[in-house]
Design an enzyme around this catalytic site. Sequence first.
Site, mmCIF file in Angstrom:
data_model
loop_
_atom_site.group_PDB
_atom_site.id
_atom_site.type_symbol
_atom_site.label_atom_id
_atom_site.label_comp_id
_atom_site.label_asym_id
_atom_site.label_seq_id
_atom_site.Cartn_x
_atom_site.Cartn_y
_atom_site.Cartn_z
ATOM 1 N N MET A 30 0.971 -1.063 0.312
ATOM 2 C CA MET A 30 -0.090 -0.078 0.162
ATOM 3 C C MET A 30 0.857 1.253 0.085
ATOM 4 O O MET A 30 0.490 2.372 0.408
ATOM 5 C CB MET A 30 -0.902 -0.151 0.999
ATOM 6 C CG MET A 30 -1.788 -1.004 1.041
ATOM 7 S SD MET A 30 -3.372 -1.006 1.941
ATOM 8 C CE MET A 30 -2.915 -0.833 3.600
ATOM 9 N N GLY A 31 2.285 0.995 -0.314
ATOM 10 C CA GLY A 31 3.048 2.114 -0.605
ATOM 11 C C GLY A 31 3.737 2.570 1.156
ATOM 12 O O GLY A 31 3.749 1.884 1.720
ATOM 13 N N LEU A 33 6.824 3.118 1.424
ATOM 14 C CA LEU A 33 7.474 1.872 1.191
ATOM 15 C C LEU A 33 8.863 2.264 2.293
ATOM 16 O O LEU A 33 9.354 3.155 2.315
ATOM 17 C CB LEU A 33 7.973 1.919 -0.066
ATOM 18 C CG LEU A 33 7.135 1.340 -1.140
ATOM 19 C CD1 LEU A 33 8.019 1.179 -2.579
ATOM 20 C CD2 LEU A 33 6.461 0.062 -0.873
ATOM 21 N N HIS A 37 9.708 -3.552 3.176
ATOM 22 C CA HIS A 37 8.999 -3.574 1.648
ATOM 23 C C HIS A 37 10.459 -3.955 1.018
ATOM 24 O O HIS A 37 10.173 -4.684 -0.065
ATOM 25 C CB HIS A 37 8.455 -2.589 1.106
ATOM 26 C CG HIS A 37 7.153 -1.999 1.801
ATOM 27 N ND1 HIS A 37 6.788 -0.854 2.617
ATOM 28 C CD2 HIS A 37 5.858 -2.688 1.782
ATOM 29 C CE1 HIS A 37 5.773 -0.785 2.944
ATOM 30 N NE2 HIS A 37 5.055 -1.934 2.780
ATOM 31 N N GLN A 61 -10.221 -2.343 2.710
ATOM 32 C CA GLN A 61 -9.888 -2.970 3.872
ATOM 33 C C GLN A 61 -9.590 -2.100 4.988
ATOM 34 O O GLN A 61 -9.394 -2.794 6.138
ATOM 35 C CB GLN A 61 -8.334 -3.826 3.597
ATOM 36 C CG GLN A 61 -7.274 -2.854 3.323
ATOM 37 C CD GLN A 61 -6.039 -3.598 2.910
ATOM 38 O OE1 GLN A 61 -6.004 -3.999 1.771
ATOM 39 N NE2 GLN A 61 -5.004 -3.740 3.736
ATOM 40 N N GLY A 148 4.821 -10.020 4.393
ATOM 41 C CA GLY A 148 5.595 -10.040 5.620
ATOM 42 C C GLY A 148 4.899 -10.716 6.558
ATOM 43 O O GLY A 148 3.701 -10.698 6.630
ATOM 44 N N SER A 186 6.998 -0.660 9.852
ATOM 45 C CA SER A 186 5.684 -0.594 9.438
ATOM 46 C C SER A 186 5.437 1.075 8.860
ATOM 47 O O SER A 186 6.096 1.920 9.313
ATOM 48 C CB SER A 186 4.685 -0.552 10.680
ATOM 49 O OG SER A 186 3.557 0.061 10.189
ATOM 50 N N ARG A 188 3.047 2.923 9.388
ATOM 51 C CA ARG A 188 2.556 3.918 10.091
ATOM 52 C C ARG A 188 3.546 4.387 11.125
ATOM 53 O O ARG A 188 3.297 5.210 11.860
ATOM 54 C CB ARG A 188 1.462 2.900 11.082
ATOM 55 C CG ARG A 188 0.205 2.342 10.251
ATOM 56 C CD ARG A 188 -0.470 1.600 11.079
ATOM 57 N NE ARG A 188 -1.589 0.937 10.174
ATOM 58 C CZ ARG A 188 -2.739 1.245 10.215
ATOM 59 N NH1 ARG A 188 -3.386 2.245 10.815
ATOM 60 N NH2 ARG A 188 -3.496 0.558 9.448
HETATM 61 O O1 PAF Z 1 -0.317 -5.933 3.652
HETATM 62 C C1 PAF Z 1 -0.581 -4.943 3.063
HETATM 63 O O2 PAF Z 1 0.021 -3.836 2.539
HETATM 64 C C2 PAF Z 1 -2.144 -5.117 2.245
HETATM 65 O O3 PAF Z 1 -2.940 -5.563 3.209
HETATM 66 C C3 PAF Z 1 -1.974 -5.799 0.907
HETATM 67 C C4 PAF Z 1 -1.662 -7.078 1.037
HETATM 68 C C5 PAF Z 1 -1.126 -4.757 0.087
HETATM 69 C C6 PAF Z 1 -3.415 -5.667 0.365
HETATM 70 O O4 PAF Z 1 -3.872 -4.491 0.042
#
Ligand code: PAF
Length: 280
Positions: A30-31, A33, A37, A61, A148, A186, A188
């Site tokens: 979800m960027g 990064l 990642h 989600q 991960g 993370s 976040r």
């Molecule tokens: O783990 C994540 O970043 C997200 O849940 C994923 C797997 C990219 C799905 O949107």
Amino acid sequence: MRIVRSRSALSEQLNAIKSDGESVGFVPTMGALHSGHLALVKHAALENNHVVISIFVNPTQFNNPEDLKKYPRDVDADIKKLEELQDVILFLPAVSDLYPKEVRSKLIDLNGLDKVMEGEFRPGHFDGVATVVSKFFEIVQPTRAYFGEKDFQQLQIIRLISKNQFPGIQIIGHPVERNRDGLALSSRNQLLSQEDQKKALLIFQNLNWAKLQVPKLSPDTISHSIIQNFEGSALEIEYVQIVNEDTLQKIDSWEDVKSARIFIAAHISGVRLIDNVSLF
Ligand code: PAF
């Protein structure tokens, strides 16, 4: 690194790669990064001829609109981090590319794996994850896909989806990447001050402490002690759970359990953090 912004452009690139019989590793993100990642990308690059990385903040989600709004986004900075990589395709789809009709989750039976821990506290979260990952798997059809272990529950759910719907895709789990002090990486974390990041180490300290108590203390005793350890700290604990790694169901004793894992979710300064370690 090549950037593609639509489903059709990606298919064009992938058709050429696959007709040459080359393998494709897929790293969905979800960027925002970070080195966690990038470690997944490196892992994928070691095992495949090409790597597809997607950046897509998946609206379905997020059960909390505020959380979706606050989620860190910086595609230009992300592109810079990937620029130098060879044999990498960065897929940046639009919401309408993945959700052409309505922005809604499909209902997928996740065998109860979605009802505990993150699923209990973020209702609908895994329906959204399962929906978007299935869409990505249909589009990319990778040889292997990388996730991960920080999101271990997500990893187990994706293993189930792959077993039932995409048996040709190998799901690879990658160990939790941590900073020098042990804080799980993370996206976040960038919402936290340095001071809060130090305070957040309480999570990893308690996970490690738990590991040392097995099998001397029962799962319940460990969980209760951890809740007490958080009292009076800057962190508000949401849950601590010790579960069977395969079923993700809470365990009451260590007997007859092949592998167990402990999970903590906690809030600090309005940011929600999760982490886990394997107990055995
Ligand atoms: O783990 C994540 O970043 C997200 O849940 C994923 C797997 C990219 C799905 O949107």
